[in-house]
Design a protein around this motif. Structure first.
Motif, PDB file in Angstrom:
ATOM      1  N   ASN A  67      -3.683  -6.793  11.088  1.00 49.33           N
ATOM      2  CA  ASN A  67      -2.320  -7.209  10.773  1.00 49.33           C
ATOM      3  C   ASN A  67      -1.301  -6.247  11.394  1.00 49.33           C
ATOM      4  N   ASP A  68      -0.028  -6.460  11.089  1.00 52.23           N
ATOM      5  CA  ASP A  68       1.028  -5.634  11.680  1.00 52.23           C
ATOM      6  C   ASP A  68       0.930  -4.182  11.242  1.00 52.23           C
ATOM      7  N   HIS A  69       0.444  -3.948  10.031  1.00 45.49           N
ATOM      8  CA  HIS A  69       0.286  -2.559   9.574  1.00 45.49           C
ATOM      9  C   HIS A  69      -0.697  -1.796  10.464  1.00 45.49           C
ATOM     10  N   ILE A  70      -1.797  -2.424  10.818  1.00 42.37           N
ATOM     11  CA  ILE A  70      -2.794  -1.763  11.659  1.00 42.37           C
ATOM     12  C   ILE A  70      -2.242  -1.545  13.070  1.00 42.37           C
ATOM     13  N   LYS A  71      -1.462  -2.492  13.561  1.00 41.05           N
ATOM     14  CA  LYS A  71      -0.812  -2.302  14.865  1.00 41.05           C
ATOM     15  C   LYS A  71       0.138  -1.103  14.820  1.00 41.05           C
ATOM     16  N   LYS A  72       0.830  -0.939  13.706  1.00 40.27           N
ATOM     17  CA  LYS A  72       1.719   0.219  13.532  1.00 40.27           C
ATOM     18  C   LYS A  72       0.919   1.516  13.576  1.00 40.27           C
ATOM     19  N   GLU A  73      -0.223   1.538  12.891  1.00 38.57           N
ATOM     20  CA  GLU A  73      -1.080   2.736  12.909  1.00 38.57           C
ATOM     21  C   GLU A  73      -1.540   3.035  14.329  1.00 38.57           C
ATOM     22  N   ALA A  74      -1.907   1.989  15.070  1.00 46.75           N
ATOM     23  CA  ALA A  74      -2.354   2.169  16.452  1.00 46.75           C
ATOM     24  C   ALA A  74      -1.234   2.756  17.303  1.00 46.75           C
ATOM     25  N   ASP A  75      -0.010   2.231  17.143  1.00 48.03           N
ATOM     26  CA  ASP A  75       1.129   2.735  17.914  1.00 48.03           C
ATOM     27  C   ASP A  75       1.438   4.189  17.582  1.00 48.03           C
ATOM     28  N   GLU A  76       1.360   4.539  16.307  1.00 46.04           N
ATOM     29  CA  GLU A  76       1.650   5.917  15.913  1.00 46.04           C
ATOM     30  C   GLU A  76       0.614   6.884  16.479  1.00 46.04           C
ATOM     31  N   LEU A  77      -0.639   6.495  16.427  1.00 43.37           N
ATOM     32  CA  LEU A  77      -1.686   7.328  17.020  1.00 43.37           C
ATOM     33  C   LEU A  77      -1.460   7.491  18.514  1.00 43.37           C
ATOM     34  N   ALA A 130      -5.878  10.808  -5.447  1.00 43.94           N
ATOM     35  CA  ALA A 130      -5.221   9.529  -5.173  1.00 43.94           C
ATOM     36  C   ALA A 130      -6.221   8.407  -5.391  1.00 43.94           C
ATOM     37  N   ASP A 131      -5.723   7.174  -5.245  1.00 44.38           N
ATOM     38  CA  ASP A 131      -6.562   5.990  -5.409  1.00 44.38           C
ATOM     39  C   ASP A 131      -6.932   5.388  -4.063  1.00 44.38           C
ATOM     40  N   HIS A 132      -7.907   4.507  -4.088  1.00 48.94           N
ATOM     41  CA  HIS A 132      -8.329   3.773  -2.899  1.00 48.94           C
ATOM     42  C   HIS A 132      -7.135   3.057  -2.268  1.00 48.94           C
ATOM     43  N   GLY A 133      -6.980   3.216  -0.967  1.00 49.46           N
ATOM     44  CA  GLY A 133      -5.881   2.565  -0.264  1.00 49.46           C
ATOM     45  C   GLY A 133      -4.601   3.365  -0.242  1.00 49.46           C
ATOM     46  N   PHE A 134      -4.673   4.644  -0.627  1.00 45.73           N
ATOM     47  CA  PHE A 134      -3.459   5.454  -0.757  1.00 45.73           C
ATOM     48  C   PHE A 134      -2.706   5.657   0.555  1.00 45.73           C
ATOM     49  N   ALA A 135      -3.371   5.498   1.710  1.00 45.73           N
ATOM     50  CA  ALA A 135      -2.740   5.803   2.996  1.00 45.73           C
ATOM     51  C   ALA A 135      -2.065   4.605   3.643  1.00 45.73           C
ATOM     52  N   ASN A 136      -2.022   3.475   2.959  1.00 41.26           N
ATOM     53  CA  ASN A 136      -1.395   2.273   3.516  1.00 41.26           C
ATOM     54  C   ASN A 136       0.044   2.165   3.000  1.00 41.26           C
ATOM     55  N   PRO A 137       1.048   2.333   3.871  1.00 41.77           N
ATOM     56  CA  PRO A 137       2.448   2.274   3.423  1.00 41.77           C
ATOM     57  C   PRO A 137       2.843   0.934   2.826  1.00 41.77           C
ATOM     58  N   PHE A 193       0.793   3.491  -2.458  1.00 45.73           N
ATOM     59  CA  PHE A 193       0.929   4.424  -1.339  1.00 45.73           C
ATOM     60  C   PHE A 193       1.332   5.817  -1.825  1.00 45.73           C
ATOM     61  N   ASP A 194       0.596   6.828  -1.341  1.00 45.22           N
ATOM     62  CA  ASP A 194       0.880   8.224  -1.669  1.00 45.22           C
ATOM     63  C   ASP A 194       1.375   8.919  -0.401  1.00 45.22           C
ATOM     64  N   LYS A 195       2.670   9.112  -0.305  1.00 44.99           N
ATOM     65  CA  LYS A 195       3.294   9.616   0.911  1.00 44.99           C
ATOM     66  C   LYS A 195       2.807  11.027   1.267  1.00 44.99           C
ATOM     67  N   ALA A 196       2.779  11.916   0.283  1.00 45.57           N
ATOM     68  CA  ALA A 196       2.394  13.309   0.546  1.00 45.57           C
ATOM     69  C   ALA A 196       0.937  13.400   1.004  1.00 45.57           C
ATOM     70  N   ALA A 197       0.049  12.694   0.314  1.00 48.08           N
ATOM     71  CA  ALA A 197      -1.366  12.708   0.684  1.00 48.08           C
ATOM     72  C   ALA A 197      -1.572  12.099   2.062  1.00 48.08           C
ATOM     73  N   THR A 198      -0.855  11.015   2.338  1.00 44.79           N
ATOM     74  CA  THR A 198      -0.981  10.342   3.629  1.00 44.79           C
ATOM     75  C   THR A 198      -0.530  11.244   4.763  1.00 44.79           C
ATOM     76  N   GLU A 199       0.590  11.913   4.594  1.00 46.45           N
ATOM     77  CA  GLU A 199       1.103  12.798   5.646  1.00 46.45           C
ATOM     78  C   GLU A 199       0.142  13.952   5.913  1.00 46.45           C
ATOM     79  N   ASP A 200      -0.433  14.518   4.862  1.00 49.06           N
ATOM     80  CA  ASP A 200      -1.383  15.617   5.047  1.00 49.06           C
ATOM     81  C   ASP A 200      -2.660  15.118   5.724  1.00 49.06           C
ATOM     82  N   ALA A 201      -3.148  13.954   5.288  1.00 51.44           N
ATOM     83  CA  ALA A 201      -4.364  13.392   5.883  1.00 51.44           C
ATOM     84  C   ALA A 201      -4.140  13.069   7.356  1.00 51.44           C
TER      85      ALA A 201
END
Length: 281
Positions: free
Chosen positions: A99-109, A248-255, A260-268
């Motif tokens: 989906n568009d979220h995964i495309k966003k992750e690909a672009d950011e990487l 955090a819980d399962h799926g925490f890195a999906n905005p 969504f856990d912003k702090a955990a996601t940024e560190d990960a």
């Protein structure tokens, strides 16, 4: 005799109920284990509907098709570096699909790595949804043989000199590790976000790269016990695994996920980027 049959019937019925609600997992492959999860109503309920998101791709980002060794075509979202490079990141979707979220992750990487090509593979062959019931069905319908063909086609597309890193979340976390095994000596880095690990030590012995595991300590499915077993299996296989656990819980890195856990996601993500950069020079 009738009483014995009745007793056996109720024992089997209880066992079936336990496997549905307690998620007893007796399959050997990570794909089969996730298929068991997908059949569980509690697992499905704990995947909230994603928040709406429409992605605008970076310059050069586009959908492509390529051939797979089973005689079919596969889809992928591709971002090619303007400067020729043999560095590749293979991105694997959550159970929702490409989906568009995964495309966003690909672009950011792609932007943050700076020296690589990024390809997000469509493991559901064109199916994507924001409906968790459908997502569960898609994950159950997924065949690992087809998934392997999609990955092998992408490896051929990247070329024999490609150095391949992989990353995925949830369903895609397990696929990230399976793809690394398929990539053989071309694999250079593997990142798993709360995905089901491969637990076959003999298969793990064939890994050609280090693995970074990002996990959630409040997980009810990819539990801390599963993570500890993965660490033990990787040690037994003589392979290097780095684990980072987040409160955090399962799926925490999906905005797009309400939990969504912003702090955990940024560190990960910071850890993930450093891991890739160290191995894709």
């Amino acid at each position: 005799m009738r009483k014995i049959y009745l007793l056996l019937f109720f024992v089997l019925l209880a066992a079936r109920a336990f496997s549905q609600d307690g998620i007893t997992v007796c399959h050997t492959s990570s794909t089969d284990k996730f298929a068991v999860f997908a059949s569980n109503k509690k697992f499905n309920r704990e995947h909230p509907t994603p928040r709406p998101y429409t992605h605008v791709s970076v310059e050069g980002g586009k959908m492509i098709q390529y051939k797979t060794p089973d005689g079919q075509d596969a889809n992928a979202y591709l971002v090619l570096n303007k400067t020729k490079t043999d560095n590749w990141i293979f991105v694997f979707q959550e159970w929702w699909g490409l989906n568009d979220h995964i495309k966003k992750e690909a672009d950011e990487l792609f932007k943050d790595l700076g020296n690589g090509n990024v390809i997000a593979l469509d493991m559901y062959d064109g199916k994507a949804t924001a409906d968790r019931t459908l997502a569960g069905q898609y994950m159950q319908q997924f065949k690992q043989e087809r998934g392997d063909a999609i990955v092998k086609g992408a490896i051929a597309y990247a070329g024999p000199k490609a150095k391949i890193g992989t990353i995925g979340w949830c369903f895609g976390g397990g696929q990230s590790l399976v793809a690394t095994l398929n990539a053989g000596k071309q694999a250079v880095a593997c990142v798993i976000y709360y995905g089901m690990p491969v637990d076959d030590v003999e298969k793990l012995k064939t890994l050609n790269t280090d693995v970074l595991g990002i996990f959630a300590s409040r997980e009810k499915y990819i539990t801390p016990e599963i993570v500890k077993k993965f660490e033990a299996n990787m040690k037994a296989a003589g392979k290097n695994l780095t684990v980072k656990n987040y409160d955090a819980d399962h799926g925490f890195a999906n905005p797009s996920n309400p939990i969504f856990d912003k702090a955990a996601t940024e560190d990960a993500y910071k850890t993930t980027l450093a891991f890739f950069k160290a191995r894709l020079k």
